[in-house]
Design a protein around this motif. Structure first.
Motif, short mmCIF file in Angstrom:
data_model
loop_
_atom_site.label_atom_id
_atom_site.label_comp_id
_atom_site.label_asym_id
_atom_site.label_seq_id
_atom_site.Cartn_x
_atom_site.Cartn_y
_atom_site.Cartn_z
N ARG A 139 0.34 -7.70 -27.74
CA ARG A 139 -1.34 -7.96 -27.56
C ARG A 139 -1.90 -7.77 -29.15
NH1 ARG A 139 -0.70 -6.28 -22.76
NH2 ARG A 139 -2.28 -4.57 -22.67
N GLN A 147 -4.95 -8.49 -31.50
CA GLN A 147 -6.28 -9.09 -31.31
C GLN A 147 -6.62 -10.12 -32.28
OE1 GLN A 147 -8.56 -7.20 -29.67
NE2 GLN A 147 -10.15 -8.83 -30.06
N ASP A 203 3.01 -3.67 -23.32
CA ASP A 203 1.88 -3.30 -23.56
C ASP A 203 1.37 -2.65 -24.74
OD1 ASP A 203 0.70 -4.50 -21.11
OD2 ASP A 203 1.92 -3.09 -20.13
N VAL A 204 1.98 -3.08 -25.93
CA VAL A 204 1.39 -2.60 -27.31
C VAL A 204 0.17 -3.41 -27.65
CG1 VAL A 204 1.85 -2.67 -29.50
CG2 VAL A 204 3.35 -1.60 -28.20
N GLU A 205 -0.76 -2.87 -28.34
CA GLU A 205 -2.20 -3.46 -28.68
C GLU A 205 -2.25 -3.16 -30.02
OE1 GLU A 205 -4.38 -2.68 -24.46
OE2 GLU A 205 -5.56 -2.80 -26.27
N ASP A 262 -4.68 -3.91 -33.37
CA ASP A 262 -6.10 -4.55 -33.93
C ASP A 262 -6.06 -5.22 -34.89
OD1 ASP A 262 -8.89 -5.09 -33.96
OD2 ASP A 262 -9.42 -3.32 -32.88
N ARG A 269 -1.43 2.13 -28.78
CA ARG A 269 -2.33 1.23 -29.47
C ARG A 269 -2.74 1.50 -30.80
NH1 ARG A 269 -7.38 2.32 -26.82
NH2 ARG A 269 -6.68 4.22 -25.65
N VAL A 305 -1.87 6.81 -29.76
CA VAL A 305 -3.21 5.87 -30.09
C VAL A 305 -3.15 6.33 -31.50
CG1 VAL A 305 -5.43 5.22 -29.81
CG2 VAL A 305 -4.30 5.95 -27.93
#
Ligand code: UD1
Ligand code: MG
Length: 475
Positions: free
Chosen positions: A266, A268, A284-286, A288, A304, A321
């Motif tokens: 994901r 951003q 499920d890595v995010e 930004d 994340r 994180v």
């Protein structure tokens, strides 16, 4: 030796041109796309073809280009041949002739066309089949400047035989209406190529020896000419100017971003994402906005990454994180971040930082060549260099390891459950025994016993009712 074709593949890369429009001291083929020199992209792709040999034609800036190509660890053994002066693409390939065996298929590429995919070239080689001239072509809405693919009289149907490539400057008005253009990439049997190159002249609008004239020579010799037409313009996009370089960079980054999102990552904002290397992501890595990834980076499940991080050569385990503005660069030694660790914001992890599970690194903390065991914390304004830090250690704000004596580096060992107060200097080599405590402001030069409280600073004295000096009354 090529593994999947019955004939060997030899690659020729044209990289002698000047690149005037880049207006740079750096030769055009050394300008970087996604952090990698343009010509290196081409060599990397050629390496995927299992090519037997690769010849790069150098000229302008050869003394800068050749060391890059001949560097140890190059993806493919490269030979450099100089073309001086540069009299055209046909003349360029002529320089490679002495280096080319007769039994192969020659794939001709340009050093300033970085994003051609290996599977496209495989398909082109298959079209060549060892006995035909195969051209990589594409339809452009605006074909200005490109060589046009002229097909037999009937029209411009794909089935009509290719007769010639006519350069834009030599083309008639009718020929300039043709939208199918030559990409600059061909696959051709070496024996035919050598024969045709000897017959190319420079009687044309630019007074150059055009490689593209091999097409009419092939037709004259009865050798079939086939066009492998693609519709992906990025794969044949050449770089001539900083604007084109930036546009291709963005297009390439967007493509990489989409590939990652297709895998479930994901992002951003895919328009604010930069990958200059290889990024492997678990589920499920995010990520930004405005992050840059370089070298080899692996992100575990659920990791994340906050905004504005630069992360290079690093492995980050599941659940960790990375808060915004963190800089991680493992260079050759690498960096590893353990499961569930919390890093940043504004943290700096340098080569050899190996952080265990649940480690916390806070703002303005620098870690270099140090291991930190599970649960260790350094939350504010600190330096850990050449240190071995045990489980659950708490390393206070403003503390540093003095690891360098001006000549050599030494290690600091902080055993499990130690508490280092604020503003301490641990002068290496030194060991702080397990469970010990170091009082704030201490400069520790001798190893301490497990469980001990160590304080090494001027003892506090207090003078009761002390009167501060007063200003003298004016006379
Ligand atoms: C060439 C093709 C044209 C094609 C276009 C695709 C010819 C004659 N024309 O035109 O049909 O549509 O590419 O982009 O081939 N180079 C040398 N030595 C030289 C001249 C060029 O090494 O003497 C190198 C350049 O550095 C470049 C490549 O060859 O990497 C192509 O040369 P360039 O001048 O860009 O050819 P175009 O005019 O674009
Ligand atoms: Mg060109």
């Amino acid at each position: 030796m090529s593994l999947n074709t019955p004939f060997p593949i030899d690659v020729v890369v044209m990289a002698a041109g000047k690149g005037t429009r880049m207006k740079s001291r750096l030769p055009k083929v050394l300008q970087r796309l996604a952090g990698v020199p343009l010509v290196q992209h081409v060599i990397n792709t050629a390496a995927q073809l299992n090519a037997r040999s690769a010849v790069v034609i150098t000229g302008h800036g050869a003394e800068q280009v050749e060391p890059v190509l001949l560097a140890p660890g190059q993806a493919l053994a490269v030979q450099c041949v100089r073309q001086e002066p540069q009299l055209g693409t046909g003349h360029a390939v002529q320089q490679a002739v002495p280096a080319l065996a007769d039994d192969g298929v020659v794939v001709i590429l340009s050093g300033d066309v970085p994003l051609t995919q290996a599977d496209t070239l495989q398909a082109l080689i298959a079209q060549c089949g060892g006995d035909k001239l195969a051209l990589l072509t594409i339809d452009f809405a605006d074909p200005t400047g490109y060589g046009r693919i002229v097909r037999s009289a009937q029209g411009q149907g794909q089935s009509d035989a290719v007769q010639a490539i006519v350069e834009h400057k030599d083309a008639s008005d009718a020929q300039r209406q043709i939208s199918e253009v030559y990409s600059g990439i061909m696959a051709v049997p070496a024996q035919w190529l050598k024969r045709w190159l000897g017959r190319i002249d420079n009687q044309n609008a630019q007074g150059e020896y055009y490689l593209t004239d091999v097409v009419k020579l092939a037709v004259a010799d009865g050798v079939p000419v086939v066009a492998h037409k693609i519709d992906d313009a990025l794969q044949v996009a050449g770089i001539n100017s900083p604007v084109q370089l930036a546009e291709l960079e963005r297009a390439h980054q967007l493509r990489q971003a989409h590939r990652l999102m297709t895998q479930g990552v994901r992002l951003q904002d895919p328009a604010r994402f930069d990958l200059r290397g290889q990024l492997d992501c678990a589920q499920d890595v995010e990520i930004d906005v405005n992050c840059v990834f370089e070298g080899r980076v692996a992100l575990g499940e659920g990791v994340r990454i906050g905004a504005n991080c630069v992360i290079a050569n690093c492995t980050i385990a599941a659940g960790a994180v990375i808060h915004p503005f963190t800089h991680i660069d493992g260079e050759k030694l690498g960096v590893s971040v353990g499961e569930g660790a919390l890093i940043g914001p504004f943290a700096r992890l340098r080569p050899g930082a190996q952080l265990g599970a649940e480690v916390h690194i806070g703002n303005f903390v620098e870690v270099k060549n140090s291991t930190m065991a599970q649960g260790a914390k350094a939350n504010h304004l600190a330096y850990l260099g050449d240190a071995t830090v045990g489980e659950r250690v708490n390393y206070g704000a403003g503390s540093i390891t003095a690891n360098y004596d001006g000549a050599n580096k030494h290690r600091t060992v902080i055993e499990a459950d130690v508490h280092i107060g604020s503003n301490c200097v641990l002068v290496a080599p030194v060991t702080i025994g397990a469970g010990g405590t170091v009082g704030g402001g201490s400069t520790i030069t001798k190893s301490t016993e497990p469980g001990a409280l160590s304080v090494a600073r001027g003892k506090q004295i207090s003078i009761a009712n002390w009167a501060r000096p007063q200003k003298k009354p004016k006379p």
